[in-house]
Enzyme design. Structure first.
Site, PDB file in Angstrom:
ATOM      1  N   ASP A 275      -3.206 -11.128  -8.581  1.00 45.80           N
ATOM      2  CA  ASP A 275      -4.376 -11.909  -8.994  1.00 45.80           C
ATOM      3  C   ASP A 275      -4.423 -12.109 -10.510  1.00 45.80           C
ATOM      4  O   ASP A 275      -5.473 -12.449 -11.057  1.00 45.80           O
ATOM      5  CB  ASP A 275      -5.668 -11.201  -8.541  1.00 45.80           C
ATOM      6  CG  ASP A 275      -6.210 -11.819  -7.257  1.00 45.80           C
ATOM      7  OD1 ASP A 275      -5.554 -12.715  -6.701  1.00 45.80           O
ATOM      8  OD2 ASP A 275      -7.279 -11.394  -6.795  1.00 45.80           O
ATOM      9  N   ASP A 428     -13.578  -0.852   0.054  1.00 43.41           N
ATOM     10  CA  ASP A 428     -12.940   0.220   0.815  1.00 43.41           C
ATOM     11  C   ASP A 428     -13.966   1.027   1.610  1.00 43.41           C
ATOM     12  O   ASP A 428     -13.774   1.332   2.792  1.00 43.41           O
ATOM     13  CB  ASP A 428     -12.135   1.133  -0.118  1.00 43.41           C
ATOM     14  CG  ASP A 428     -12.898   1.492  -1.385  1.00 43.41           C
ATOM     15  OD1 ASP A 428     -14.119   1.206  -1.469  1.00 43.41           O
ATOM     16  OD2 ASP A 428     -12.280   2.065  -2.297  1.00 43.41           O
TER      17      ASP A 428
END
Length: 698
Positions: A275, A428
């Site tokens: 990214d 997460d």
């Protein structure tokens, strides 16, 4: 006179002891004493005051000269220690002066990007107001002490004219209105403190029981056979993902480590999910992937033009590829993680014949845990997190928060839980909670480690902690209705709501900041409200001792650890409030800065491809010299692009003055333990506020 026969003396006559040689070396200054020894057996030594002398024959003993030199040596060492302490104090003072003269603060653009500017300014104003109030009250108490206005008993009597009357009115107001309110807040925080301490103690007892009984996750089926024949054993298709963003310090290490995983080449594919918005970094990572492709590794490079959703968006985009349907499991490693070659062999077999298992999580180990005081204190926290919290929850509950990396997911579990979502900064934990609500079980492998880095600067650590403590509060607001409506048992719902979220994510930072940074200083100025010594000293010391047990080599840092945890409470409390009430930039993701630390041995190991690739190695394959050269050059390139600076953190600095002011006030009432705690805690806030605890930029 008979010779003296004490501890250091000998017996005269035939039984007399003979002196023994001793070597005394002194490192500084540049001189040494090589040996003090008697001549031969015909030499006499005095063994006591007024002794007539006696011949030493055999045995071992000490004489006056030896004692003198030993004392001189000890004195020299003591002087060296004092000189070292003085030098450290001078260096610390010089660094503090440079920091103040430099004038850079956390209010500068880009430093506090992970915090809400409005919340930051209001929070700082709140602390500053308490500081001004404490200084005013200290001035009043000092004036009363100097002038002998001992009005504690007479304050309720007839009014006195003048300044003493005002002081008496203040005492009546304090006793009638302020003290009850402060005492109520104190008692409430103490109750929360005791509940959280009990939770910590129960977790430690659970960890002790696990170690005592040697409880470990067991394979449902036999271990894997040798990988020479992929068709001979359980080698399912595994997708390995490495999400990264502008992390050119560590990309080579992680790519090399993943490509060296000991798993049939045809049964796993590596996705490098870049990214990065820096064209140079993109080019470097793309070239590194091309090198490993030429070496025979199955590895792909993916780059998103729009960085929507940060890491969660990156993972979600990668899972949308058409070839993902051919894979059963996905292993995720952040850019600074370096799995051992046997990582998949030790984690994936747990899925065999265990259809309810959704996640296998490994623990982290740290290549730079001894780099500075900040990394040592982080190591204590994370060792406790993995050794105690993750292991206990994994054994007894089959649930814990996914750590975002060094884990293997069953792809079906991800899809069944709704996949990756960009709604919080803790994607997460989000996916772990949703998977738990859908009935999936987790396993934590405490004996499988994956190396990574710790933030070395306080600025990087502060940003990381802000994200880690604001995200759970965002998630709690979003998940609470789903938890209540889910079909899991009432006990699991209670565990999620009251233990996992409220107690460990909300109450802990709340009482740490409120009790030790606000209420305790205020009780010094309102002595009618009392905070017991065992709350200030004994139980926090016990909790710190429990925290440090998983990393026994860190025991010398137990006091700095206790003080630093209270110091970090201001950042964690600020983040918790920001996430809970959706204030400012609570949803902004800030990538933790990496240094790219790795030993030469690690680089040698990573530069050598696995045996299946060696026959295909070409001149474009990764080599040690290039990796070490790139790693050593990257800091210089970064330095030309953007300079790093140490900064002043205003909230921590204001709290240090508040605590030191309260410490000065406690001297008037002779509160020993409270004084020492406030003094050292104030110094701790001062060091952190001046950014003297982590990496120092010259």
């Amino acid at each position: 006179m008979a010779p003296w026969t004490g501890l250091w003396g000998g017996r005269a006559g035939d039984d007399a002891y003979r002196g023994t040689p001793v070597v005394v070396k002194m490192e500084n200054p540049n001189w040494s004493i090589s040996e003090i020894s008697p001549e031969d057996d015909d030499e006499d030594f005095l063994v006591g005051a007024g002794a007539t002398g006696a011949r030493r024959k055999g045995g071992r003993g000490k004489n006056a000269k030896q004692i003198t030199w030993v004392l001189l040596l000890k004195a020299h060492r003591a002087a060296g220690c004092l000189a070292s302490l003085a030098s450290a104090a001078v260096a610390l003072g010089a660094a503090a002066r440079r920091r103040v003269a430099d004038g850079r603060t956390d209010a500068d653009a880009g430093v506090a990007g992970a915090e809400s500017p409005v919340l930051r300014s209001r929070f700082y104003a709140f602390i500053r107001a308490f500081l001004v109030l404490s200084m005013l009250l200290l001035a009043v108490e000092l004036a009363a002490h100097v002038n002998g206005w001992n009005l504690a008993a007479s304050a309720l009597a007839l009014p006195i004219i003048g300044v003493e009357s005002l002081y008496g009115s203040w005492l009546r107001l304090r006793a009638a209105y302020l003290a009850p309110l402060l005492q109520f807040l104190t008692d409430a925080c103490v109750v929360l403190f005791l509940i959280q301490s009990a939770d910590r103690l129960i977790q430690c007892l659970g960890c002790f029981y696990i170690n005592l009984k040697r409880i470990k996750p067991k394979l449902k089926s036999s271990p894997l056979p040798d990988a020479e024949d992929p068709n001979a054993g359980y080698y399912p298709m595994v997708l390995v993902q490495i999400p990264m963003c502008n992390e050119k310090e560590v990309y080579q290490q992680s790519i090399a480590a993943v490509c060296n995983l000991d798993w049939p080449r045809s049964n796993f594919l590596v996705q490098v999910l870049d990214d990065s918005d820096d064209p140079t970094t993109q080019s470097l990572i793309r070239d590194e992937v091309a090198k490993w492709q030429q070496s025979g590794a199955r590895i792909l490079y993916r780059h998103r033009v729009l960085r929507d959703g940060y890491k969660a968006g990156n993972l979600k985009s990668a899972m949308g590829c058409s070839y993902v349907k051919d894979y059963e499991f996905v292993a995720i490693f952040d850019a600074d993680f370096q799995p051992n070659p046997d990582f998949l062999k030790r984690s994936v077999p747990h899925f065999k014949d265990n259809d309810e298992l959704g996640l296998v999580q490994a623990r982290w180990s740290f290549v730079n845990k001894d780099e500075n005081l900040l990394t040592r204190l982080q190591n204590i926290n994370l060792c406790f997190h993995f050794e105690v919290e993750q292991q206990v929850n994994g054994v007894f509950l089959n649930f814990f928060g996914f750590n975002g990396t060094a884990g293997v997911w069953r792809i079906k579990a991800l899809e069944d839980s709704g996949g990756w979502m960009e709604r919080t900064t803790v994607e997460d934990m989000d996916i772990a909670v949703r998977a738990h609500l859908h009935g999936w079980k987790f396993i934590f492998l405490n004996d499988v480690e994956c190396q990574c880095e710790l933030p070395e600067s306080y600025e990087a650590y502060r940003k990381q902690q802000h994200r880690w403590h604001s995200g759970p509060m965002q998630l709690f607001r979003l998940c609470l209705p789903d938890i209540i409506k889910s079909k899991i048992s009432v006990w699991k719902k209670a565990n999620l709501i009251f233990l996992f979220f409220l107690l460990r994510k909300l109450i802990l930072p709340f009482y740490s900041f409120t009790l030790f940074c606000i209420i305790l200083p205020m009780t010094m100025f309102v002595p009618e409200a009392e905070l017991p010594d065992w709350v200030v000293c004994y139980i926090p010391a016990l909790m710190s001792l429990l925290n440090i047990l998983p990393s026994p080599k860190s025991f010398p840092f137990i006091i700095p650890y206790l003080l630093f945890e209270n110091t970090m409470s201001v950042t964690k409390f600020n983040a918790m409030i920001s996430g809970l009430f959706q204030l400012g930039s609570a949803y902004e993701w800030v990538v933790t800065k990496k240094s790219g630390r790795s030993s030469e041995g690690d680089l040698i190991a990573l530069a050598v491809p696995p045996k299946e690739l060696r026959h295909q190695r070409t001149g474009s394959a990764p080599n040690l010299d290039a990796m070490m050269k790139d790693q050593s050059d990257s800091p210089k390139k970064d330095g030309r692009k953007k300079k790093k600076h140490n900064r002043i953190y205003k909230k921590e600095l204001a709290l240090s003055l508040l605590l030191l002011t309260a410490a000065a006030r406690s001297l008037l009432t002779k509160q020993g333990i409270h004084f020492y705690f406030l003094l050292f805690q104030g110094i701790s806030f001062l060091l952190v506020g001046l950014d003297l605890i982590g990496e120092q930029v010259e």
